[in-house]
Design a protein around this motif. Structure first.
Motif, PDB file in Angstrom:
ATOM      1  N   ILE A 100       3.732  -4.405   2.630  1.00 64.54           N
ATOM      2  CA  ILE A 100       3.313  -4.565   4.024  1.00 64.54           C
ATOM      3  C   ILE A 100       3.836  -5.856   4.648  1.00 64.54           C
ATOM      4  O   ILE A 100       3.743  -6.043   5.852  1.00 64.54           O
ATOM      5  N   LEU A 101       4.397  -6.740   3.828  1.00 63.91           N
ATOM      6  CA  LEU A 101       4.911  -8.006   4.342  1.00 63.91           C
ATOM      7  C   LEU A 101       6.270  -7.818   5.007  1.00 63.91           C
ATOM      8  O   LEU A 101       7.113  -7.057   4.522  1.00 63.91           O
ATOM      9  N   ASN A 102       6.486  -8.535   6.091  1.00 65.17           N
ATOM     10  CA  ASN A 102       7.828  -8.607   6.672  1.00 65.17           C
ATOM     11  C   ASN A 102       8.709  -9.303   5.635  1.00 65.17           C
ATOM     12  O   ASN A 102       8.308 -10.300   5.051  1.00 65.17           O
ATOM     13  N   GLY A 103       9.880  -8.787   5.391  1.00 68.33           N
ATOM     14  CA  GLY A 103      10.756  -9.392   4.386  1.00 68.33           C
ATOM     15  C   GLY A 103      10.263  -9.174   2.967  1.00 68.33           C
ATOM     16  O   GLY A 103      10.464 -10.029   2.095  1.00 68.33           O
ATOM     17  N   ALA A 104       9.636  -8.047   2.711  1.00 65.41           N
ATOM     18  CA  ALA A 104       9.047  -7.762   1.390  1.00 65.41           C
ATOM     19  C   ALA A 104      10.060  -7.869   0.251  1.00 65.41           C
ATOM     20  O   ALA A 104       9.691  -8.208  -0.873  1.00 65.41           O
ATOM     21  N   ALA A 105      11.320  -7.616   0.520  1.00 67.56           N
ATOM     22  CA  ALA A 105      12.341  -7.671  -0.531  1.00 67.56           C
ATOM     23  C   ALA A 105      12.494  -9.076  -1.120  1.00 67.56           C
ATOM     24  O   ALA A 105      13.018  -9.224  -2.220  1.00 67.56           O
ATOM     25  N   SER A 106      12.013 -10.090  -0.415  1.00 69.83           N
ATOM     26  CA  SER A 106      12.087 -11.473  -0.918  1.00 69.83           C
ATOM     27  C   SER A 106      11.084 -11.757  -2.027  1.00 69.83           C
ATOM     28  O   SER A 106      11.187 -12.776  -2.700  1.00 69.83           O
ATOM     29  N   PHE A 107      10.115 -10.858  -2.217  1.00 69.43           N
ATOM     30  CA  PHE A 107       9.041 -11.076  -3.175  1.00 69.43           C
ATOM     31  C   PHE A 107       9.329 -10.305  -4.464  1.00 69.43           C
ATOM     32  O   PHE A 107       8.630  -9.366  -4.828  1.00 69.43           O
ATOM     33  N   GLU A 108      10.368 -10.726  -5.168  1.00 68.63           N
ATOM     34  CA  GLU A 108      10.783 -10.066  -6.406  1.00 68.63           C
ATOM     35  C   GLU A 108       9.670 -10.144  -7.457  1.00 68.63           C
ATOM     36  O   GLU A 108       9.089 -11.212  -7.669  1.00 68.63           O
ATOM     37  N   PRO A 109       9.353  -9.040  -8.113  1.00 67.18           N
ATOM     38  CA  PRO A 109       8.289  -9.083  -9.126  1.00 67.18           C
ATOM     39  C   PRO A 109       8.662  -9.978 -10.309  1.00 67.18           C
ATOM     40  O   PRO A 109       9.775  -9.899 -10.831  1.00 67.18           O
ATOM     41  N   PHE A 110       7.735 -10.817 -10.707  1.00 62.81           N
ATOM     42  CA  PHE A 110       7.897 -11.757 -11.815  1.00 62.81           C
ATOM     43  C   PHE A 110       7.316 -11.182 -13.107  1.00 62.81           C
ATOM     44  O   PHE A 110       7.795 -11.463 -14.187  1.00 62.81           O
ATOM     45  N   VAL A 111       6.265 -10.370 -12.962  1.00 59.94           N
ATOM     46  CA  VAL A 111       5.540  -9.800 -14.103  1.00 59.94           C
ATOM     47  C   VAL A 111       5.332  -8.311 -13.846  1.00 59.94           C
ATOM     48  O   VAL A 111       5.092  -7.905 -12.706  1.00 59.94           O
ATOM     49  N   GLU A 112       5.433  -7.507 -14.903  1.00 64.03           N
ATOM     50  CA  GLU A 112       5.008  -6.119 -14.801  1.00 64.03           C
ATOM     51  C   GLU A 112       3.848  -5.900 -15.760  1.00 64.03           C
ATOM     52  O   GLU A 112       3.798  -6.475 -16.848  1.00 64.03           O
TER      53      GLU A 112
END
Length: 150
Positions: A100-112
């Motif tokens: 839902i964030l603008n620019g969501a692609a910038s928030f790369e997952p660090f942990v799965e």
């Protein structure tokens, strides 16, 4: 991986719910649990953890996903978009749905998390992977500390 810088804004699909965050993310996650698969109608959910006191939200929400033990999930009342979760006993942070964030692609997952329930073809490039979740709060804090140093 460069951490995005606050403030952050975003909205649900229909725009009725608006969010604003004034602090840096604490951690980014991909969760493969069956609940997240069903909530998102996808192979996993993307979550960005933020300090609760940095988060503001306008618009009407409803609490859903009541079968999830220990968690409260909030959705847009108008379009049903999954907005965030609050883990009971962890009131100092919220788990915002990254998409839902603008620019969501910038928030790369660090942990799965919950890889023991993942769809085997779902590949998420993360630094850490857990069959379930971190064993304790100290381990979670260590992940947040490492993430904040990027």
């Amino acid at each position: 991986m460069a951490l995005p810088k606050p403030p952050f804004e975003g909205s649900c699909l229909c725009g009725s719910v608006q969010v604003r965050i004034t602090a840096s993310p604490l951690l980014t996650l991909a969760c493969h649990c069956l609940d997240c698969q069903k909530f998102t109608a996808s192979a996993f959910s993307l979550t960005t953890m933020f300090p609760n006191d940095s988060f503001s939200c306008t618009g009407e929400l409803f609490k859903g996903g009541l079968g999830a033990s220990g968690r409260d999930h909030y959705f847009c009342k108008s379009c049903g978009n999954f907005i965030y979760s609050q883990i009971r006993g962890s009131d100092q942070r919220i788990n915002l749905r990254t998409s839902i964030l603008n620019g969501a692609a910038s928030f790369e997952p660090f942990v799965e998390l919950m890889t023991d329930e993942k769809m085997q073809w779902a590949i998420v490039p993360t630094k850490y992977s857990y069959q379930q979740s971190p064993d304790n709060l100290e381990e979670l804090q260590a992940l947040m500390d490492e993430y904040s140093n990027f």
